[in-house]
Scaffold this motif. Structure first.
Motif, mmCIF file in Angstrom:
data_model
loop_
_atom_site.group_PDB
_atom_site.id
_atom_site.type_symbol
_atom_site.label_atom_id
_atom_site.label_comp_id
_atom_site.label_asym_id
_atom_site.label_seq_id
_atom_site.Cartn_x
_atom_site.Cartn_y
_atom_site.Cartn_z
ATOM 1 N N UNK A 1 0.629 16.006 -12.139
ATOM 2 C CA UNK A 1 -0.528 16.520 -12.879
ATOM 3 C C UNK A 1 -1.079 17.832 -12.313
ATOM 4 N N UNK A 2 -1.151 17.938 -10.978
ATOM 5 C CA UNK A 2 -1.819 19.089 -10.374
ATOM 6 C C UNK A 2 -0.892 20.256 -10.066
ATOM 7 N N UNK A 3 0.390 19.993 -9.928
ATOM 8 C CA UNK A 3 1.316 21.068 -9.583
ATOM 9 C C UNK A 3 2.272 21.364 -10.735
ATOM 10 N N UNK B 1 0.830 -1.208 0.000
ATOM 11 C CA UNK B 1 0.000 0.000 0.000
ATOM 12 C C UNK B 1 0.866 1.261 0.000
ATOM 13 N N UNK B 2 2.029 1.190 0.629
ATOM 14 C CA UNK B 2 2.933 2.331 0.625
ATOM 15 C C UNK B 2 3.399 2.641 -0.790
ATOM 16 N N UNK B 3 3.675 1.623 -1.572
ATOM 17 C CA UNK B 3 4.063 1.817 -2.978
ATOM 18 C C UNK B 3 2.917 2.466 -3.749
ATOM 19 N N UNK B 4 1.692 1.989 -3.517
ATOM 20 C CA UNK B 4 0.522 2.580 -4.177
ATOM 21 C C UNK B 4 0.382 4.044 -3.783
ATOM 22 N N UNK B 5 0.544 4.345 -2.504
ATOM 23 C CA UNK B 5 0.435 5.722 -2.026
ATOM 24 C C UNK B 5 1.493 6.607 -2.679
ATOM 25 N N UNK B 6 2.712 6.108 -2.812
ATOM 26 C CA UNK B 6 3.782 6.881 -3.439
ATOM 27 C C UNK B 6 3.498 7.125 -4.916
ATOM 28 N N UNK B 7 2.935 6.125 -5.593
ATOM 29 C CA UNK B 7 2.577 6.295 -7.007
ATOM 30 C C UNK B 7 1.499 7.352 -7.170
ATOM 31 N N UNK C 1 0.789 9.816 -5.049
ATOM 32 C CA UNK C 1 1.382 11.091 -4.676
ATOM 33 C C UNK C 1 2.180 11.671 -5.853
ATOM 34 N N UNK C 2 2.974 10.845 -6.483
ATOM 35 C CA UNK C 2 3.772 11.284 -7.628
ATOM 36 C C UNK C 2 2.871 11.755 -8.773
ATOM 37 N N UNK C 3 1.810 10.998 -9.032
ATOM 38 C CA UNK C 3 0.872 11.360 -10.100
ATOM 39 C C UNK C 3 0.215 12.712 -9.817
#
Length: 109
Positions: free
Chosen positions: A77-79, A63-69, A71-73
């Motif tokens: 995209x948004x910033x 789940x930490x890997x999913x969260x990092x992915x 966050x990166x996305x």
């Protein structure tokens, strides 16, 4: 990823309601420090963007890997892409109208 993000968002909201999690500053705190010119305060010395933060130390490795992915996305995209678009538009306007004056205002994300 969408299911994970929704679950994490709901867990954060439930924790806020239950009082077991608190945001370290309020919108009023941000406004007060900004208006006072105190941009070096602790509030502005870390990421205060509205990008959701799903990364925390209690997550299992997968789940930490999913969260990092996620966050990166979001950051990309948004910033970052938003900043590139705004910068490009500003540059184009300045080049197209070199004799005009402009005022640009940018949010902090």
């Amino acid at each position: 990823q969408v299911v994970f993000a929704l679950n994490q968002t709901l867990l954060q909201q439930e924790s806020l309601r239950a009082g077991s999690f608190q945001i370290p500053y309020t919108t009023e705190d941000l406004i007060k420090h900004y208006n006072c010119g105190d941009l070096s305060s602790i509030i502005f010395s870390h990421d205060t963007s509205q990008v959701p933060n799903f990364i925390n130390a209690t997550l299992p490795a997968r789940e930490l890997i999913t969260a990092q992915e996620i966050d990166s996305y979001f950051r990309q995209e948004l910033i970052y892409k938003r900043n590139e678009r705004m910068g490009s538009r500003v540059k184009d306007l300045l080049q197209e109208y070199p004799d005009k004056s402009f005022f640009f205002a940018f949010g902090a994300g």
